[in-house]
Scaffold this motif. Sequence first.
Motif, PDB file in Angstrom:
ATOM      1  N   ASN A 287     -10.094  10.366 -34.537  1.00  0.00           N
ATOM      2  CA  ASN A 287     -11.095  10.408 -35.606  1.00  0.00           C
ATOM      3  C   ASN A 287     -12.481  10.622 -35.043  1.00  0.00           C
ATOM      4  OD1 ASN A 287      -9.046   9.772 -37.463  1.00  0.00           O
ATOM      5  ND2 ASN A 287      -9.213   7.638 -36.815  1.00  0.00           N
ATOM      6  N   ASP A 288     -13.070  11.751 -35.381  1.00  0.00           N
ATOM      7  CA  ASP A 288     -14.440  12.027 -34.981  1.00  0.00           C
ATOM      8  C   ASP A 288     -15.326  11.514 -36.119  1.00  0.00           C
ATOM      9  OD1 ASP A 288     -15.742  13.801 -32.796  1.00  0.00           O
ATOM     10  OD2 ASP A 288     -16.812  14.346 -34.625  1.00  0.00           O
ATOM     11  N   LEU A 567     -13.646  19.837 -37.636  1.00  0.00           N
ATOM     12  CA  LEU A 567     -13.737  20.099 -39.053  1.00  0.00           C
ATOM     13  C   LEU A 567     -14.247  18.861 -39.771  1.00  0.00           C
ATOM     14  CD1 LEU A 567     -11.884  22.763 -40.736  1.00  0.00           C
ATOM     15  CD2 LEU A 567     -12.935  20.971 -42.088  1.00  0.00           C
ATOM     16  N   HIS A 568     -15.378  18.991 -40.411  1.00  0.00           N
ATOM     17  CA  HIS A 568     -15.943  17.881 -41.168  1.00  0.00           C
ATOM     18  C   HIS A 568     -16.742  18.478 -42.313  1.00  0.00           C
ATOM     19  CE1 HIS A 568     -17.621  14.018 -42.156  1.00  0.00           C
ATOM     20  NE2 HIS A 568     -16.983  13.449 -41.153  1.00  0.00           N
ATOM     21  N   GLU A 569     -16.691  17.826 -43.479  1.00  0.00           N
ATOM     22  CA  GLU A 569     -17.398  18.417 -44.622  1.00  0.00           C
ATOM     23  C   GLU A 569     -18.896  18.578 -44.356  1.00  0.00           C
ATOM     24  OE1 GLU A 569     -15.057  15.559 -46.933  1.00  0.00           O
ATOM     25  OE2 GLU A 569     -15.450  16.913 -48.623  1.00  0.00           O
ATOM     26  N   TYR A 570     -19.504  17.660 -43.573  1.00  0.00           N
ATOM     27  CA  TYR A 570     -20.952  17.797 -43.367  1.00  0.00           C
ATOM     28  C   TYR A 570     -21.287  18.989 -42.468  1.00  0.00           C
ATOM     29  CZ  TYR A 570     -21.394  16.036 -38.555  1.00  0.00           C
ATOM     30  OH  TYR A 570     -21.342  15.898 -37.186  1.00  0.00           O
ATOM     31  N   LYS A 571     -20.320  19.458 -41.685  1.00  0.00           N
ATOM     32  CA  LYS A 571     -20.555  20.636 -40.841  1.00  0.00           C
ATOM     33  C   LYS A 571     -20.405  21.931 -41.646  1.00  0.00           C
ATOM     34  CE  LYS A 571     -18.887  18.225 -36.677  1.00  0.00           C
ATOM     35  NZ  LYS A 571     -19.989  18.267 -35.691  1.00  0.00           N
ATOM     36  N   ARG A 572     -19.833  21.805 -42.818  1.00  0.00           N
ATOM     37  CA  ARG A 572     -19.816  22.835 -43.865  1.00  0.00           C
ATOM     38  C   ARG A 572     -19.078  24.124 -43.498  1.00  0.00           C
ATOM     39  NH1 ARG A 572     -25.588  22.599 -46.994  1.00  0.00           N
ATOM     40  NH2 ARG A 572     -26.367  23.541 -45.086  1.00  0.00           N
ATOM     41  N   GLN A 573     -17.892  23.990 -42.903  1.00  0.00           N
ATOM     42  CA  GLN A 573     -17.041  25.178 -42.773  1.00  0.00           C
ATOM     43  C   GLN A 573     -16.776  25.786 -44.159  1.00  0.00           C
ATOM     44  OE1 GLN A 573     -16.331  22.357 -40.897  1.00  0.00           O
ATOM     45  NE2 GLN A 573     -15.886  23.026 -38.815  1.00  0.00           N
ATOM     46  N   GLN A 574     -16.797  24.935 -45.195  1.00  0.00           N
ATOM     47  CA  GLN A 574     -16.538  25.432 -46.559  1.00  0.00           C
ATOM     48  C   GLN A 574     -17.659  26.351 -47.064  1.00  0.00           C
ATOM     49  OE1 GLN A 574     -17.412  22.463 -45.607  1.00  0.00           O
ATOM     50  NE2 GLN A 574     -18.061  21.098 -47.244  1.00  0.00           N
ATOM     51  N   LEU A 575     -18.880  26.153 -46.563  1.00  0.00           N
ATOM     52  CA  LEU A 575     -19.984  27.050 -46.933  1.00  0.00           C
ATOM     53  C   LEU A 575     -19.743  28.437 -46.315  1.00  0.00           C
ATOM     54  CD1 LEU A 575     -22.828  27.618 -48.091  1.00  0.00           C
ATOM     55  CD2 LEU A 575     -23.794  26.574 -46.032  1.00  0.00           C
ATOM     56  N   ASN A 576     -19.337  28.448 -45.068  1.00  0.00           N
ATOM     57  CA  ASN A 576     -18.968  29.692 -44.390  1.00  0.00           C
ATOM     58  C   ASN A 576     -17.848  30.384 -45.188  1.00  0.00           C
ATOM     59  OD1 ASN A 576     -18.280  31.679 -42.511  1.00  0.00           O
ATOM     60  ND2 ASN A 576     -18.296  30.294 -40.744  1.00  0.00           N
ATOM     61  N   MET A 577     -16.874  29.598 -45.596  1.00  0.00           N
ATOM     62  CA  MET A 577     -15.742  30.128 -46.359  1.00  0.00           C
ATOM     63  C   MET A 577     -16.209  30.776 -47.671  1.00  0.00           C
ATOM     64  SD  MET A 577     -12.552  27.961 -47.843  1.00  0.00           S
ATOM     65  CE  MET A 577     -13.187  27.630 -49.450  1.00  0.00           C
TER      66      MET A 577
END
Length: 831
Positions: A287-288, A567-577
């Motif tokens: 867990n990071d 992968l973490h929501e605050y790093k926002r891979q979903q924004l890139n997506m």
Amino acid sequence: KAPAKSTAKKSSAVNKVPEIECTSKQMQQAIVDRLHKGLGTDAEKANNKAWWNATCHAVNEVVFDKLTQTQQNHSGQDTRSVNYLSLEFLMGRLLSNNLHNLQLFKVTEEALKALGKDLYEICDEEPDMALGNGGLGRLAACFIDSLATLGYPAIGYGIHYEHGLFAQSFQDGRQIERPDTWREYGNPWEICRPESIQHVPLYGYVETVFDEDGGSHKVWHAGQKLKGVPWDVPIVGYGAKTVNILRLWESRADEAFDWDVFNAGGYVDAQAEKSKAETVSKVLYPNDETPEGKELRLVQQYFFCACSVKDILRRFKRHNTDWTKLSDKVAIQLNDTHPTIAIPELMRILVDEERLDWDFAWSICQKVFAYTNHTLLPEALEKWSVALFEKVLPRHLEIIYEINRQFMEVVEAKWPGDDSKKAKLSIIEEGDDRKVCMANLCVVTAYKVNGVAAVHSELVKTDLFPEYHELFPTKLVNVTNGVTPRRWLKACNPKLAALYDDEVGADWVVNLDKLRGVLPKAKDVALQKRFMDIKKDNKIELAKIIKDLTGVEVSADAIFDIQIKRLHEYKRQQLNMMHILALYKRLLDNPDYDMVPRVFIFGAKAAPGYHMAKQIIYALNKIADKVNNDERVKGKLKVVFLPNYRVSLAEKLFPAADISEQISTAGLEASGTGNMKFAINGALTVGTMDGANIEMAEEIGAEHMFIFGLSVAEVKELKQQGYNPFDYYYNNPELKSVLDWLDTDYFTPGHPGALSDIKRSLLEGGDEYLCLADYASYSEAHLKIDAMYRDQAVWAEKAILNSGAMGKFNSDRSIEDYASTIWNLTKHPIS
Ligand code: 73E
């Protein structure tokens, strides 16, 4: 062109480094000898794994020699040292780095070539030492490299996990975790030190023993004992003037314990107890930034802290009997709150075992410990239930209560009668389930507390610990992170390293500010060509790896746009997506949509229990499937998610990147270190004003980066006003259509809604990380990237300006900052 020895000789810094005498012939002999005498094989029969093993052992002959010299030097002079306590050391592979740091890379390359072997292929045989989750663990690894390079007496203490971070694969796009087996066939770099074994008590109860003089003291009767077996990994500094050690503790059952009494059940039960003891160092928690309040994790923390503190005191006692000297000889740096339990452990030893007076012991502790905070995320701040503490470490809980009782008097003196202040600052959080707040214990005890980038350290003062800051105005400081240029430029990008050797002299390796020498030449056409040719070569290499790992063909003429991090929501891979989906939509709506071909590359592991993170991986894999097989995009868009992102894969990715994605919500990424590795290797950053991106912009010039999105202040303001993601959804048709796409079965045929929970969390869920608020600005930044890439001269100039300005973000500078502002350390290189 290979770095010529004559160039190296020009620089004074490198000049001082005595080169190790070793010819190619001698190295060949050493390797072949190890094949014969060490592995019982020969050059004909040996596979590449055996060649790797033999090469490591040949290198060790030099390393161990230097190690002994360093240890004798430090011990002989009874030097002050720093003890870096970290639950994570994300070392990666060691062969290539050790060879570079010993300046034996070329010689070994030649030696192996003469034997018909390729050193790069041999290096690829090494399993990663993945004893960490991400940035925090990799930072510890960079720091011990710099400490050794700079000649500081230092020792890293950690856990000898049998299984490091899980290996990741994908099944139908979903993450599958398998155990990591880095030590399955042994590890040539480590030395077992049975002579330095430690014994660790756990559980049991505390007895008050009344002394004859009318006083009393406490005795902890343990319910279980573990044995800590140290494994030392030599840490070779660049130039090999210093070889420090990383000491990793392995847990075993303790034979010294009274098994007859404890295990009346006999042999089989005793074996079961033994396995239980061995589980303590079995596996790294994956867990990071989201610690798990599990008993085994607390036991791990205590086990390694107890072993390390005892080891530190053993070394101290070799030369000293006066406890006032402890803080002259020893600094203990706590890498986040994970090793906090070392504080009450040192108190316990000083008070209960050494029988020092409490106030004296406390004054010692307050001069020994310093603490680094790495995150403001509330879920990452460790809190242990009092009930669990009482069960596992009853005496430590008593000690913490006493520390807290005395500290509450300090708070009362400062804010008389203010109970809310006491509640906020107390180490014990009251409530139905009372908790021990580890960060509070750290701040109360440590003589310095540091954040890891300027903006983060300010937020530590203003938002996380404002009252502590008022109480201890000089305690909170900043030390901006850095990365080692040995691994992250010299070893991973040999062609760019050779260019810098030629342009600024080979000692940039120990003085990264030297790279500034290329800044005035950023417009030079010949330099630009060489720089861009190297980038192209690196992209071609990466394209092969992508093909190998995923089967996807990508063109090295496309923009390589890379986001690699946990992968973490605050790093926002979903924004890139979301932006990738928008590009895909534009291409479908208009087959002639004019864009520079782009390859979006991801690498990321999700914590196995983090549902939304795993969904984002799944979504990206499903989107990749569709996009990569859709002829209508005419090869202009590709998406690849590389499996099992780790240090050794990162070393292939940073050198090949055109664009570095650093897109966290402002205020949430404490520093980031991947941002630095990308820029050093000539990638341009698309990023928010967050963490170390801000200081990078100061060094590089914000106009040479693609900065977008809300600032820390704007994020606060928007949240205060009441943020509503639907405002953005309804006002931006492209954004709306992209999110609505996730509700269909377009990407998951036959399974409509399989990606809906991502959309839900971004709308009904409130979009905690403000992806929608930053979307338009992000999308605009990408249009600028597209436009700029069309002018290769401008792009090359910017890439050179980025790389050349990165001197500050070198971990040697971070370590010099720690050494002067926190540790008060002096260098003792081997003369
Ligand atoms: O911004 C990064 C930072 O660059 C931060 O998120 C990371 O530390 C890096 C090095 O300073 C970090 N990791 C953790 N907290 N912050 C963490 C917390 C709990 C378990 C494991 C890691």
